[in-house]
Design an enzyme around this catalytic site. Structure first.
Site, mmCIF file in Angstrom:
data_model
loop_
_atom_site.group_PDB
_atom_site.id
_atom_site.type_symbol
_atom_site.label_atom_id
_atom_site.label_comp_id
_atom_site.label_asym_id
_atom_site.label_seq_id
_atom_site.Cartn_x
_atom_site.Cartn_y
_atom_site.Cartn_z
ATOM 1 N N MET A 91 48.142 2.217 -43.904
ATOM 2 C CA MET A 91 48.096 2.849 -45.219
ATOM 3 C C MET A 91 47.699 1.881 -46.337
ATOM 4 S SD MET A 91 48.464 5.813 -44.167
ATOM 5 C CE MET A 91 48.880 7.127 -45.303
ATOM 6 N N ASN A 108 39.221 5.111 -37.216
ATOM 7 C CA ASN A 108 40.410 5.568 -37.946
ATOM 8 C C ASN A 108 40.691 7.022 -37.585
ATOM 9 O OD1 ASN A 108 42.453 5.614 -40.056
ATOM 10 N ND2 ASN A 108 41.009 6.835 -41.276
ATOM 11 N N HIS A 110 42.382 10.482 -39.239
ATOM 12 C CA HIS A 110 42.774 11.045 -40.524
ATOM 13 C C HIS A 110 43.190 12.507 -40.301
ATOM 14 C CE1 HIS A 110 42.899 11.648 -44.827
ATOM 15 N NE2 HIS A 110 42.232 12.770 -44.655
ATOM 16 N N GLU A 175 46.502 15.104 -32.814
ATOM 17 C CA GLU A 175 46.119 13.696 -33.037
ATOM 18 C C GLU A 175 46.377 12.871 -31.782
ATOM 19 O OE1 GLU A 175 47.261 11.713 -36.707
ATOM 20 O OE2 GLU A 175 47.666 13.628 -37.663
HETATM 21 C C1 GAR Z 1 48.979 10.213 -38.953
HETATM 22 O O1 GAR Z 1 49.120 11.582 -39.221
HETATM 23 C C2 GAR Z 1 47.594 9.745 -39.362
HETATM 24 O O2 GAR Z 1 46.591 10.703 -39.144
HETATM 25 C C3 GAR Z 1 47.782 9.493 -40.837
HETATM 26 O O3 GAR Z 1 49.045 8.872 -40.918
HETATM 27 C C4 GAR Z 1 49.875 9.376 -39.857
HETATM 28 C C5 GAR Z 1 50.469 8.204 -39.124
HETATM 29 O O4 GAR Z 1 51.433 8.615 -38.205
HETATM 30 N N1 GAR Z 1 46.748 8.671 -41.375
HETATM 31 C C6 GAR Z 1 46.249 8.803 -42.608
HETATM 32 O O5 GAR Z 1 46.646 9.607 -43.419
HETATM 33 C C7 GAR Z 1 45.111 7.832 -42.941
HETATM 34 N N2 GAR Z 1 44.353 8.307 -44.052
HETATM 35 P P1 GAR Z 1 51.858 7.688 -36.998
HETATM 36 O O6 GAR Z 1 52.267 6.349 -37.611
HETATM 37 O O7 GAR Z 1 53.040 8.405 -36.396
HETATM 38 O O8 GAR Z 1 50.700 7.565 -36.061
#
Ligand code: GAR
Length: 201
Positions: A91, A108, A110, A175
């Site tokens: 982040m 990445n 998203h 995801e």
């Molecule tokens: C996930 O949903 C990912 O897609 C998002 O953060 C989350 C991380 O979860 N990423 C973004 O928003 C990037 N722009 P995780 O740490 O459990 O994988």
């Protein structure tokens, strides 16, 4: 089979990281996860990486300026012989330094069907806009946030009564399937970038 040496960059819980590590354990998976780097010592993903016996390195981003953090991260990537980088809930905005160093070797995930809903709070914004569908995207990283050639996408329905949390959980299930699939496509060379276009096969 020679597996592509892959690092995962996280800032939080690391559930996508865990999905990638699990997928990469399969003998015929084209990537191996050799390093996890976190931007925060509090990231829950660090313990998950250690439990999976993947070396994990935690930086405290508050102790660095943006490029200083990236130089420190890059030094760890180099030391570990990393060839491919997966951002998985990293982040921190990236500067041209790291993005340039890893151009076409950094991907990445998203939580939206890009190019819709770049940035934060994607699930709430999709519900508020009355979308029928939402989802997730894996893409090569470019300087503009959540931009870059798209490798793979998955879609889920937005259902009546969805809260951002319920919708996020539905997207997260996808995801965890999409990211291992997309990493395999890149690591095996089935997907690559020429110019700004994705080339398959
Ligand atoms: C996930 O949903 C990912 O897609 C998002 O953060 C989350 C991380 O979860 N990423 C973004 O928003 C990037 N722009 P995780 O740490 O459990 O994988």
């Amino acid at each position: 089979m020679k597996k592509v040496r892959t690092a995962i960059l996280i800032s939080g819980g690391g559930s996508n990281m865990a999905a990638l590590i699990a997928a990469a354990k399969a003998p015929d998976y084209p990537a191996e996860v050799v390093l996890v780097v976190s931007s925060s010592p509090e990231a829950g993903g660090i313990a998950k990486a250690e439990a999976a016996e993947v070396p994990a390195f935690a930086f405290d981003h508050r102790q660095y300026d943006r490029e200083g953090l990236e130089r420190a991260v890059d030094a760890e990537l180099e030391k570990a012989g990393v060839e491919l980088v997966c951002l998985a809930g990293w982040m921190r905005l990236l500067s041209p330094y790291l993005i340039g160093r890893w151009r076409n070797r950094m991907i990445n995930i998203h939580p939206s069907i890009l190019p819709a809903y770049k940035g934060l709070h994607t699930h709430r914004r999709a519900i508020e806009a009355g979308e029928q569908e939402h989802g997730c995207t894996v893409h090569f990283v470019r300087q503009e946030m959540d931009e870059g050639p798209i490798i793979a996408q998955a879609r889920v329905p937005v259902l009546p009564g969805d809260t951002p949390e319920i919708l996020a959980a539905r997207v997260l299930v996808e995801e965890h399937k999409l990211y291992p699939h997309a990493l395999a496509l890149v690591a095996s060379g089935q997907v690559r970038v020429e110019g700004e276009k994705i080339v398959k096969g």
